[in-house]
Enzyme design. Sequence first.
Site, PDB file in Angstrom:
ATOM      1  N   HIS A  38     -44.395  35.181  20.887  1.00  0.00           N
ATOM      2  CA  HIS A  38     -45.076  36.131  21.923  1.00  0.00           C
ATOM      3  C   HIS A  38     -45.211  34.862  23.212  1.00  0.00           C
ATOM      4  O   HIS A  38     -44.993  35.315  24.210  1.00  0.00           O
ATOM      5  CB  HIS A  38     -46.543  36.120  21.403  1.00  0.00           C
ATOM      6  CG  HIS A  38     -46.811  37.171  20.305  1.00  0.00           C
ATOM      7  ND1 HIS A  38     -47.000  37.158  19.088  1.00  0.00           N
ATOM      8  CD2 HIS A  38     -46.475  38.592  20.441  1.00  0.00           C
ATOM      9  CE1 HIS A  38     -46.974  38.098  18.465  1.00  0.00           C
ATOM     10  NE2 HIS A  38     -46.908  39.176  19.127  1.00  0.00           N
ATOM     11  N   GLN A  62     -50.363  53.582  16.509  1.00  0.00           N
ATOM     12  CA  GLN A  62     -49.169  53.247  16.156  1.00  0.00           C
ATOM     13  C   GLN A  62     -49.026  53.055  14.532  1.00  0.00           C
ATOM     14  O   GLN A  62     -47.861  52.762  14.070  1.00  0.00           O
ATOM     15  CB  GLN A  62     -48.493  52.238  17.018  1.00  0.00           C
ATOM     16  CG  GLN A  62     -49.015  51.034  16.874  1.00  0.00           C
ATOM     17  CD  GLN A  62     -48.372  49.946  17.988  1.00  0.00           C
ATOM     18  OE1 GLN A  62     -48.867  50.248  18.964  1.00  0.00           O
ATOM     19  NE2 GLN A  62     -47.381  49.052  17.612  1.00  0.00           N
ATOM     20  N   GLY A 148     -40.314  42.163  23.457  1.00  0.00           N
ATOM     21  CA  GLY A 148     -39.311  41.345  22.521  1.00  0.00           C
ATOM     22  C   GLY A 148     -38.060  42.282  22.440  1.00  0.00           C
ATOM     23  O   GLY A 148     -38.360  43.418  21.889  1.00  0.00           O
ATOM     24  N   LYS A 150     -37.027  41.905  19.427  1.00  0.00           N
ATOM     25  CA  LYS A 150     -37.166  41.878  18.117  1.00  0.00           C
ATOM     26  C   LYS A 150     -37.479  43.295  17.727  1.00  0.00           C
ATOM     27  O   LYS A 150     -37.082  43.765  16.835  1.00  0.00           O
ATOM     28  CB  LYS A 150     -38.175  41.045  17.788  1.00  0.00           C
ATOM     29  CG  LYS A 150     -38.942  41.317  16.533  1.00  0.00           C
ATOM     30  CD  LYS A 150     -38.498  40.674  15.320  1.00  0.00           C
ATOM     31  CE  LYS A 150     -39.382  41.070  13.877  1.00  0.00           C
ATOM     32  NZ  LYS A 150     -40.240  41.957  14.172  1.00  0.00           N
ATOM     33  N   SER A 186     -42.307  36.991  13.453  1.00  0.00           N
ATOM     34  CA  SER A 186     -43.046  38.111  13.321  1.00  0.00           C
ATOM     35  C   SER A 186     -44.644  37.992  12.971  1.00  0.00           C
ATOM     36  O   SER A 186     -44.857  37.135  11.977  1.00  0.00           O
ATOM     37  CB  SER A 186     -42.558  39.102  12.374  1.00  0.00           C
ATOM     38  OG  SER A 186     -43.354  40.221  12.133  1.00  0.00           O
TER      39      SER A 186
END
Length: 281
Positions: A38, A62, A148, A150, A186
């Site tokens: 981040h 989500q 990101g 990712k 993560s």
Amino acid sequence: MTVVIESVSALRAQVKAWRADSLTVALVPTMGALHEGHISLTRAALERADRCVVSIFVNPRQFAPTEDLDKYPRQLSLDLDKLEQAGVHAAFTPGVDEVYPEGFATTISVGGPSAGLETDFRPTHFDGVATVVAKLLIQAAPDLAVFGEKDYQQLCVVKKLCRDLDLPVEIIGAPTVRDAEGLAMSSRNVYLSAAELDVAKKLNKILRKAATALEGGADEAAAMAAARQEILDAGFDMVDYVAARQIDTLASWQRDTNGRVLVAARLGKTRLIDNVGVTAR
Ligand code: PAF
């Protein structure tokens, strides 16, 4: 100093004040539990804009009912210290009622790149992401927003959302930050035991091997099947998907366009995702 802002009206007032001074604004949307990944997004934001706002909001929409909403790591005061150190100008930390007031009834559903991959396993996930990201972009009205790589499918979905709805914001994708062995940072890595961490660290190497095989001319189905087996042999319990796609659209992979190999695999109770690039031949 990082100003903490909890309401949409205060966020709008702050951005308006910056704009009155001709300052540009970047937004970095997050769900908190901030790590070096981040912080790298805030660096990318601060390289491009005069002011950076980081939103911290664990978005219930989500998460499926079976997912980890309740135990998702929350550490606001630690996060605020990290943002302060990173030179972030404002943290937007709304409560659930501020984002979804009583009677909220709108969902944004993005087509195109949201099809397949994550959606096969988390069917409502990107509706939740698109809805909250659209709201954050409308609330903060930034010049640019950083996401990101990712979460590569998310990045493609957000770009599509902004293109399709003509949202006047530039979406920047920032490279994944990894540890020395390639494990992608993560917030969910905190769920992994020491033994699981050792297994998790093998994932990126396997993906890179698959990408190299594709670049070298390997058959796509055979390369993906080999990667799947290697992930299981490494100690993962299940592979949700390992697949090659074109960049941006995430349509079926073509050897003559740049692509991405994307994976989601389960290790104990944790689900890890990662992706690597495949250069066109
Ligand atoms: O990537 C995340 O942390 C979230 O999906 C996001 C973009 C902040 C939306 O809640």
